[in-house]
Design an enzyme around this catalytic site. Sequence first.
Site, short mmCIF file in Angstrom:
data_model
loop_
_atom_site.label_atom_id
_atom_site.label_comp_id
_atom_site.label_asym_id
_atom_site.label_seq_id
_atom_site.Cartn_x
_atom_site.Cartn_y
_atom_site.Cartn_z
N ASP A 1 -13.82 34.11 -33.60
CA ASP A 1 -15.18 34.40 -33.16
C ASP A 1 -16.22 34.00 -34.20
O ASP A 1 -17.39 33.90 -33.90
CB ASP A 1 -15.32 35.89 -32.86
CG ASP A 1 -15.08 36.75 -34.09
OD1 ASP A 1 -14.39 36.26 -35.01
OD2 ASP A 1 -15.58 37.87 -34.14
N VAL B 1 0.84 -1.20 0.00
CA VAL B 1 0.00 0.00 0.00
C VAL B 1 0.87 1.25 0.00
O VAL B 1 0.64 2.21 -0.73
CB VAL B 1 -0.93 0.00 1.23
CG1 VAL B 1 -1.66 1.33 1.33
CG2 VAL B 1 -1.92 -1.13 1.13
N ALA B 2 1.91 1.19 0.81
CA ALA B 2 2.77 2.37 0.93
C ALA B 2 3.49 2.66 -0.38
O ALA B 2 3.68 3.81 -0.76
CB ALA B 2 3.78 2.15 2.04
N ASP C 1 0.32 10.55 0.81
CA ASP C 1 -0.70 10.77 -0.22
C ASP C 1 -1.73 11.80 0.19
O ASP C 1 -2.47 12.30 -0.63
CB ASP C 1 -1.44 9.45 -0.49
CG ASP C 1 -0.57 8.49 -1.28
OD1 ASP C 1 0.27 8.98 -2.04
OD2 ASP C 1 -0.75 7.28 -1.11
N ASP D 1 -7.58 35.35 -35.19
CA ASP D 1 -8.36 36.03 -36.19
C ASP D 1 -8.32 37.51 -35.81
O ASP D 1 -8.12 37.82 -34.65
CB ASP D 1 -9.74 35.38 -36.06
CG ASP D 1 -10.85 36.17 -36.63
OD1 ASP D 1 -10.88 36.26 -37.85
OD2 ASP D 1 -11.70 36.66 -35.86
N GLU E 1 -0.87 6.09 -4.64
CA GLU E 1 -2.29 6.24 -5.02
C GLU E 1 -2.66 7.70 -5.20
O GLU E 1 -3.60 8.03 -5.89
CB GLU E 1 -3.28 5.76 -3.98
CG GLU E 1 -3.14 4.52 -3.15
CD GLU E 1 -2.02 4.53 -2.16
OE1 GLU E 1 -1.47 3.47 -2.01
OE2 GLU E 1 -1.69 5.56 -1.55
N ILE F 1 2.65 2.08 -3.48
CA ILE F 1 1.88 2.60 -4.62
C ILE F 1 1.51 4.05 -4.38
O ILE F 1 0.86 4.37 -3.38
CB ILE F 1 0.58 1.78 -4.82
CG1 ILE F 1 0.93 0.32 -5.03
CG2 ILE F 1 -0.23 2.32 -5.99
CD1 ILE F 1 -0.26 -0.60 -4.86
N ASP G 1 -14.16 30.55 -38.53
CA ASP G 1 -12.99 30.12 -37.75
C ASP G 1 -13.19 28.73 -37.14
O ASP G 1 -12.26 28.16 -36.59
CB ASP G 1 -12.73 31.11 -36.59
CG ASP G 1 -12.53 32.52 -37.09
OD1 ASP G 1 -11.77 32.69 -38.07
OD2 ASP G 1 -13.13 33.45 -36.53
N ASN H 1 1.87 6.55 5.02
CA ASN H 1 1.22 6.57 3.72
C ASN H 1 0.15 7.66 3.64
O ASN H 1 -0.02 8.32 2.61
CB ASN H 1 0.60 5.20 3.46
CG ASN H 1 0.15 5.07 2.04
OD1 ASN H 1 0.85 5.51 1.14
ND2 ASN H 1 -1.01 4.50 1.84
#
Length: 623
Positions: A351, A9-10, A449, A56, A14, A12, A355, A445
């Site tokens: 505009d 878990v740590a 994250d 333009d 996330e 990755i 275009d 973790n």
Amino acid sequence: MTFRFSLAVAAIPEGLPIVVMVTLVLGVLRMAKKRVIVKKLPIVETLGCCSVLCSDKTGTLTANEMTVTQLVTSDGLHAEVSGVGYDGQGTVCLLPSKEVIKEFSNVSVGKLVEAGCVANNAVIRKNAVMGQPTEGALMALAMKMDLSDIKNSYVRKKEIPFSSEQKWMAVKCSLKTEDREDIYFMKGALEEVIRYCTMYNNGGIPLPLTPQQRSFCLQEEKRMGSLGLRVLALASGPELGRLTFLGLVGIIDPPRVGVKEAVQVLSESGVSVKMITGDALETALAIGRNIGLCNGKLKAMSGEEVDSVEKGELADRVGKVSVFFRTSPKHKLKIIKALQESGAIVAMTGDGVNDAVALKSADIGIAMGQTGTDVSKEAANMILVDDDFSAIMNAVEEGKGIFYNIKNFVRFQLSTSISALSLITLSTVFNLPSPLNAMQILWINIIMDGPPAQSLGVEPVDKDTLRQPPRSVGDTILSRALVLKILMSAVVIISGTLFIFWKEMPEDRASTPRTTTMTFTCFVFFDLFNALTCRSQTKLIFEIGFLGNRMFLYSILGSILGQLAVIYIPPLQRVFQTENLGVLDLLFLTGLASSVFMLSELLKLYEKHCCSTQRVQTHHEDV
Ligand SMILES: Nc1ncnc2c1ncn2[C@@H]1O[C@H](COP(=O)(O)OP(=O)(O)OP(=O)(O)O)[C@@H](O)[C@H]1O
Ligand SMILES: [Mn+2]
């Protein structure tokens, strides 16, 4: 098992997709505050790579508030027109006599203005135009001569509508009162209209159109064009191809406020601005100079030339051109494609309906919210709500800032996960007791994250970063230099934490709660100091200010309180297998953990020093 699981878990990150999403969304919200609507999230990031901005002219660079200011009849009479707006205030005076003309008091001027009024679809009601502003300007001119009702004395039988490819429009009418033959009225670009003419009007009498007469017209068109006026030619006659040329009107359309400054800032930050217009060369150049395009050193290319150049060669040439004139929608598309082929990331503003195709094919299509047509807004992926051209500048800065923040975030997150992973791998390999337990890794973790990391995404970005040239699309987030810095931080964190682990390890090599608590707290402190230095890649903390990012302050404060809670509150102690630490312990850990911050700040200082000496050297070479 739990241990392995928590490790996975740590490891990755996330938080990465979330922070990218959150950063982009916050960017979109900030841009909405600056009156820019972004229709697709990733556009925000693309803006940071934008290297060419095509625009333009009418309605984007200029205000699209058209007023006829002067006219020339085919028999050489000049007149000036005073008064702005659509209330009919103002006069038409012959030059140089200053004689005021009303209705048909001068036949040549009268016929010219009549043609502009009849070949017209605009309606002026309550001092506002409904329809094209170009046509509105001709209606206003007719009102000034008390000729606006003349339209009603004709019945319109047919219209050949205006299109940007054709560059003219005509109507076929007959007089209501008499049963005379049909008459055509035509208006449009001079070179197109004159092709349908065989005669020219001389005081009410048609005379054959001689080459001298033609060259006189061309010369007059150029003269008016170089004043920045849009020039329209007018003609009437019994049949297309047998028309009588009546003269020219010059229509002014002032640049929008703030466009000049925006063009300058954009060029300074590496976005080259180009104008793509349907108007004639002189008009385009005059407006281009007026808004400071390319510092006035303009290179122009016509739509015809765009067509005639080979495909591969076009990509080489478009980059150096800053004004494209007499273009049609097809050319606009070709130019954008050629620019993209040459490696540029192209933004296009426009505009009009004409275009839309270009807006769709550009990397970033930008439409005008107030005056833009629905088609253009539909085709665009960004809309300037107030038609404020300078908002593009803010949007580009936002794009650069977001990339920069994501980079900081990635740096923080990777250095933490590499450290955590290595610590555990090392202890496993050397058969030591684990320096951190599963709950502790999960807590780390959350910090990695969670709030402290996410708040890096909202770091206000300084002006220097925003003025940097657009990055190339090929640039990766993980440049070599960044990877080295990440590794350096990781090495410091790992050695520091291992040192504490070793120092707190009892003789019998069985780790006690005190060992893990010290190691754990050490790691968390390292992490927080690491986050602090990750707020900027180049600037020292003193330069960006400790209090610059409120979100960051709160989340760091929260993390510290959380950490203290985990160490000192008994129920949590049981969960995290921690025990009370002394004040001296905490101070010692803080001192040690600050080393990762110090080192990285010193590196920034060193890089700065190197950069400045390098700059001085190259400067000398320039001289
Ligand atoms: N309503 C009109 N009737 C006849 N001719 C027109 C009309 N509007 C424009 N023109 C002519 O057609 C040319 C091209 O106009 P168009 O509106 O297509 O330009 P554009 O490509 O949108 O460029 P920009 O908006 O930058 O001026 C103009 O220069 C003018 O000579
Ligand atoms: Mn236009």
